[in-house]
Design a protein around this motif. Sequence first.
Motif, PDB file in Angstrom:
ATOM      1  N   LEU A 155       1.575   6.032  21.383  1.00  0.00           N
ATOM      2  CA  LEU A 155       2.070   6.353  22.729  1.00  0.00           C
ATOM      3  C   LEU A 155       3.580   6.157  22.867  1.00  0.00           C
ATOM      4  N   VAL A 156       4.156   5.254  22.046  1.00  0.00           N
ATOM      5  CA  VAL A 156       5.621   5.084  22.119  1.00  0.00           C
ATOM      6  C   VAL A 156       6.333   5.786  20.974  1.00  0.00           C
ATOM      7  N   GLY A 157       5.584   6.452  20.094  1.00  0.00           N
ATOM      8  CA  GLY A 157       6.216   7.164  18.977  1.00  0.00           C
ATOM      9  C   GLY A 157       6.667   6.256  17.852  1.00  0.00           C
ATOM     10  N   PHE A 158       5.946   5.151  17.655  1.00  0.00           N
ATOM     11  CA  PHE A 158       6.294   4.205  16.585  1.00  0.00           C
ATOM     12  C   PHE A 158       5.613   4.607  15.279  1.00  0.00           C
ATOM     13  N   ILE A 159       6.391   4.639  14.226  1.00  0.00           N
ATOM     14  CA  ILE A 159       5.825   4.956  12.906  1.00  0.00           C
ATOM     15  C   ILE A 159       5.998   3.734  12.012  1.00  0.00           C
ATOM     16  N   HIS A 160       4.881   3.131  11.648  1.00  0.00           N
ATOM     17  CA  HIS A 160       4.944   1.881  10.878  1.00  0.00           C
ATOM     18  C   HIS A 160       5.514   2.111   9.492  1.00  0.00           C
ATOM     19  N   GLY A 161       5.082   3.174   8.866  1.00  0.00           N
ATOM     20  CA  GLY A 161       5.682   3.565   7.591  1.00  0.00           C
ATOM     21  C   GLY A 161       4.979   3.044   6.362  1.00  0.00           C
ATOM     22  N   VAL A 162       4.320   1.887   6.463  1.00  0.00           N
ATOM     23  CA  VAL A 162       3.665   1.359   5.263  1.00  0.00           C
ATOM     24  C   VAL A 162       2.389   0.601   5.666  1.00  0.00           C
ATOM     25  N   MET A 163       1.443   1.403   6.175  1.00  0.00           N
ATOM     26  CA  MET A 163       0.197   0.835   6.691  1.00  0.00           C
ATOM     27  C   MET A 163      -0.770   0.474   5.561  1.00  0.00           C
ATOM     28  N   ASN A 164      -0.271  -0.270   4.590  1.00  0.00           N
ATOM     29  CA  ASN A 164      -1.166  -0.758   3.538  1.00  0.00           C
ATOM     30  C   ASN A 164      -2.077  -1.836   4.126  1.00  0.00           C
ATOM     31  N   THR A 165      -3.185  -2.117   3.439  1.00  0.00           N
ATOM     32  CA  THR A 165      -4.138  -3.062   4.048  1.00  0.00           C
ATOM     33  C   THR A 165      -3.565  -4.475   4.155  1.00  0.00           C
ATOM     34  N   ASP A 166      -2.547  -4.770   3.353  1.00  0.00           N
ATOM     35  CA  ASP A 166      -1.915  -6.096   3.474  1.00  0.00           C
ATOM     36  C   ASP A 166      -0.986  -6.146   4.688  1.00  0.00           C
ATOM     37  N   ASN A 167      -0.749  -5.000   5.302  1.00  0.00           N
ATOM     38  CA  ASN A 167       0.090  -4.975   6.499  1.00  0.00           C
ATOM     39  C   ASN A 167      -0.719  -4.720   7.761  1.00  0.00           C
ATOM     40  N   MET A 168      -2.013  -4.982   7.697  1.00  0.00           N
ATOM     41  CA  MET A 168      -2.842  -4.896   8.899  1.00  0.00           C
ATOM     42  C   MET A 168      -3.307  -6.313   9.221  1.00  0.00           C
TER      43      MET A 168
END
Length: 483
Positions: free
Chosen positions: A238-251
């Motif tokens: 909704l705010v247009g944020f792109i995490h870029g590295v949604m690996n499982t260690d970053n969840m």
Amino acid sequence: MGFGWNFDNSYARLSDTLYASVGLHPVSDPKIVIFNEMLAKELGLSSDELQSEEGVQILAGNKAPEGSFPMAQAYAGHQFGYFTMLGDGRALLYGEQMTPENERFDIQLKGAGRTPFSRGGDGRAALGPMLREYIISEAMHGLGIPTTRSLAVVSTGEKIIRETDLPGAILTRVASSHIRVGTFQYVANWGSFEDLQSLASYTIIRHYTDIPNSDNQYLYLLQEVIKKQAELIAKWQLVGFIHGVMNTDNMAISGESIDFGPCAFMDTYHPETVFSSIDTKGRYAYGNQPKMGLWNLARFAESLVPLLDDDEDKAIEIAQGQISQYMGQFEKYWLDGMRAKLGLFDQEDQDKELADELLDLMEKNQADYTNTFSALTIGQHEKSPLQGKDGFEEWLQKWELRRSRQTQSIEESTELMKNSNPSVIPRNHRVEEALDAAVNGDLSVLERLLAALADPYDYSSEYEEYCIVPETQKRPYRTFCGT
Ligand SMILES: Nc1ncnc2c1ncn2[C@@H]1O[C@H](COP(=O)(O)OP(=O)(O)OP(=O)(O)O)[C@@H](O)[C@H]1O
């Protein structure tokens, strides 16, 4: 000096499979670059004492605070789809600070030196990326999006060797915990059944206290984590944020956004937007984030399988049943959020279509995402990036008609929009400008940016310069993983 530390090291008591205790790696000349006084206060810490010479030693990892238990946490993860052992290779967890409100927060130094999980790395971080994490995490907080926070960045006085020499720095990160999907993957792969059970029970006590103490509590855990992620990723979209590295260690299991390495906010709306230089296939593109969330949650569910039922087939079926709920939940959170962005209180069947039509117009016309919504919010359509574009007038009429069909007044609707559409986001060119100045010793640009980001729903003209879209760049903007 007491600093206000009040550590309780519950994670250390859980199981020593989960971490390695670590020694300190002092740096030669630590200096505070930026310090978050408001956050220090919330944590019950003394800003003055932490910014004193002795305090800086603590923030630099030169001296452990009283009551701390320095450790590196073990975790694994799927990185761009490939499973591997990871762990804190450059982070040191001091412990859990108990706040005056009796809340528990991890205090972690990122960039504090080598640990048993460092593999070939030097355990260090550069000033630019640590300030970037500080800016983005505080921006997320300002936007009302669950996130880890940043207490301080100190420069180390040492160079770190990358492609070029870079000034070293350490970030003090504050998180409701650092338990990741990857922590569960690590335990499911290399720990015992008892370890898995105790990690899951601990996570429930720490983050999901509403879960009833029943035979099914791990099923509830899965259910709640899925819900939290659906809600979080909807907020990102909704705010247009792109995490870029949604690996499982970053969840993070808490549902906080974590690790602001190659992330960035989208200016021009396009679902395929990717900023990360290493994401060559667009796995973590803006439009893929919801789906990637699902993929990661499926890995989490797999880790929990031994706890869901003694019969493995039945456990898998239970896990799949929960995972299948995610997309519907995500879509609901997203649509609720989109309704608020459009000033709609009630629900009509065509609302999704109305929102999709606006997004289509943005995509076709390469319109700025944030400014399209803020122009609608203030009702100044002449300022809209879509003004004069084919189909916009028709869309506006449809939207205005839809708004007039609800019982709430236009003023109430506008108020809702003001609270749902940020006027300020950390635009990439502004972030870069602040980082460049800071690395060259001028902190004023960073400080002004942070002040604007602290109140992104403020439509006064004080920070108007941050609403300006950058001129079209010759090359697409690229971010790089945490150096
Ligand atoms: N300079 C380094 N030295 C040692 N290990 C490193 C270094 N940089 C990254 N790592 C390790 O590589 C893995 C992936 O790195 P990534 O950049 O995703 O994480 P990070 O930004 O260091 O950590 P976090 O996810 O806690 O924010 C992690 O295990 C991390 O600890």
